[in-house]
Write a protein that holds these residues in place. Sequence first.
Motif, PDB file in Angstrom:
ATOM      1  N   CYS A   1     -39.458 -65.583 -19.813  1.00  0.00           N
ATOM      2  CA  CYS A   1     -39.666 -64.176 -19.619  1.00  0.00           C
ATOM      3  C   CYS A   1     -39.100 -63.333 -20.978  1.00  0.00           C
ATOM      4  O   CYS A   1     -39.898 -62.310 -21.515  1.00  0.00           O
ATOM      5  N   ASP A   2     -38.138 -63.934 -21.783  1.00  0.00           N
ATOM      6  CA  ASP A   2     -37.799 -63.322 -22.994  1.00  0.00           C
ATOM      7  C   ASP A   2     -39.027 -63.508 -24.010  1.00  0.00           C
ATOM      8  O   ASP A   2     -39.221 -62.509 -24.810  1.00  0.00           O
TER       9      ASP A   2
ATOM     10  N   ARG B   1     -47.686 -62.426 -19.090  1.00  0.00           N
ATOM     11  CA  ARG B   1     -47.037 -61.251 -19.233  1.00  0.00           C
ATOM     12  C   ARG B   1     -46.960 -60.178 -18.323  1.00  0.00           C
ATOM     13  O   ARG B   1     -47.146 -59.012 -18.592  1.00  0.00           O
TER      14      ARG B   1
ATOM     15  N   VAL C   1     -42.709 -67.899 -11.358  1.00  0.00           N
ATOM     16  CA  VAL C   1     -42.186 -67.023 -12.339  1.00  0.00           C
ATOM     17  C   VAL C   1     -43.017 -67.360 -13.702  1.00  0.00           C
ATOM     18  O   VAL C   1     -43.255 -66.538 -14.699  1.00  0.00           O
TER      19      VAL C   1
ATOM     20  N   LEU D   1     -37.486 -59.259 -15.962  1.00  0.00           N
ATOM     21  CA  LEU D   1     -37.271 -60.271 -14.784  1.00  0.00           C
ATOM     22  C   LEU D   1     -36.214 -59.689 -13.928  1.00  0.00           C
ATOM     23  O   LEU D   1     -34.933 -59.470 -14.356  1.00  0.00           O
TER      24      LEU D   1
ATOM     25  N   ALA E   1     -44.893 -65.061 -16.302  1.00  0.00           N
ATOM     26  CA  ALA E   1     -44.572 -64.859 -17.576  1.00  0.00           C
ATOM     27  C   ALA E   1     -45.527 -65.319 -18.843  1.00  0.00           C
ATOM     28  O   ALA E   1     -45.878 -64.508 -19.606  1.00  0.00           O
TER      29      ALA E   1
ATOM     30  N   PRO F   1     -44.444 -58.404 -15.595  1.00  0.00           N
ATOM     31  CA  PRO F   1     -43.266 -58.090 -15.107  1.00  0.00           C
ATOM     32  C   PRO F   1     -42.901 -58.574 -13.711  1.00  0.00           C
ATOM     33  O   PRO F   1     -43.744 -58.574 -12.726  1.00  0.00           O
ATOM     34  N   ILE F   2     -41.621 -59.090 -13.409  1.00  0.00           N
ATOM     35  CA  ILE F   2     -41.449 -59.821 -12.418  1.00  0.00           C
ATOM     36  C   ILE F   2     -40.207 -59.458 -11.492  1.00  0.00           C
ATOM     37  O   ILE F   2     -39.287 -59.052 -11.839  1.00  0.00           O
TER      38      ILE F   2
ATOM     39  N   ILE G   1     -40.922 -59.851 -21.234  1.00  0.00           N
ATOM     40  CA  ILE G   1     -41.222 -59.042 -20.003  1.00  0.00           C
ATOM     41  C   ILE G   1     -39.897 -59.124 -19.041  1.00  0.00           C
ATOM     42  O   ILE G   1     -39.043 -59.931 -19.404  1.00  0.00           O
TER      43      ILE G   1
END
Length: 334
Positions: free
Chosen positions: A111-112, A88, A81, A118, A85, A90-91, A116
Amino acid sequence: MDYVNIGVIGCGHMARDLAHRCIKLGRCRVSAVTDPDQETLAVAASEFMAEPVADAETLCNRPDVDAVIVGSPPGAHLENVLAAAAARRPIFCEKPLGVTVAECDRMIQACDSAGIMLFVGHVLRLFPLFAYSRTVVSEDKIGEPRAISICRTGYGTAFHRGWRAKRELVGGLLLEVNVHELDYMRVMMGEPLRVFALMDNVYGKMDFEDQCYVLIEFEAGKTGCLHASMSSPIGEYRVHLQCTRGNLVHGGFGGSLKYQPADGQVTEVLSADLTGMNPYDRELSSWIDAMTGGAKPLITPHDARMAVAMAECAYRSAAERRPVELSEVLNRRG
Ligand SMILES: NC(=O)c1ccc[n+]([C@@H]2O[C@H](COP(=O)([O-])OP(=O)(O)OC[C@H]3O[C@@H](n4cnc5c(N)ncnc54)[C@H](O)[C@@H]3O)[C@@H](O)[C@H]2O)c1
């Protein structure tokens, strides 16, 4: 982004199934795959006609990868992850998000910062009887939930070998399997406050518990009890929900759901009669809708973090033989 080019990290059973579903939904193709096991990597590359790539970082930085599915063992979710991140992308990460709250915090923060999305695969709450139990409550058929008990027991030799036998990669039974039930209990009961748990390793096939009882106090004095076991040759799945004006029982992944108000008749609904989108297709559609059109996702990173926090409290409770407050694991840093 209308059409999504997906990279798959960890091409085992679950991630490949999810990737096939994404393709069938008609909005994605799989462009690249990576897996440390060379045989698995070759199979996945040929199955998806995708580029085999050496590692997650290389995969995430490819121009033909818009988003990634992470299907590695839970203990490796963090590294994968974080790689996505940093690039950049999305996951969609399989559950549990991490094996500790501290890991979840690092992933959510990364991620924040990258801006992007999560999404974590807490799919159980979308299975027909679980989803219908929410409908019965939201339509006020039996009042407000006050107590929930779930029994999920079975015996799986899959846990006797490979990564599933190792705590370091699994986190424990409560994380690898029952993080689903913990998430569902929170959906039904609200925020958890404290947890008391007792655990045992009856068969000793894994280096973690194969039997546990978890008692949870939720907000407003509501209670939950989870009996989870991987040492029960006679398996069982049962949910019992006690509400202020009646109760509800259901059989989980199949069978039926029954509910009855104290002053009324039993209503029974068969799982087979509940139509609707397959739960895995539904979670993936929600991920794709959120990623491409900004729709609100069905499952948030906070949901995933809270389910891990409930498990972490249970492990600390069992080790220290005392009730553990959620605040003890949620407020810790590092
Ligand atoms: N939501 C569900 O219904 C459901 C069901 C089963 C599994 N899962 C979850 O899916 C994930 C994978 O489970 P599975 O059943 O597909 O297992 P699996 O063993 O079939 O696949 C895991 C894959 O990850 C690869 N891998 C190992 N270390 C890795 C690393 N560091 N980076 C990338 N890949 C690595 C392995 O080689 C393997 O191919 C787990 O998080 C599990 O909890 C979810």
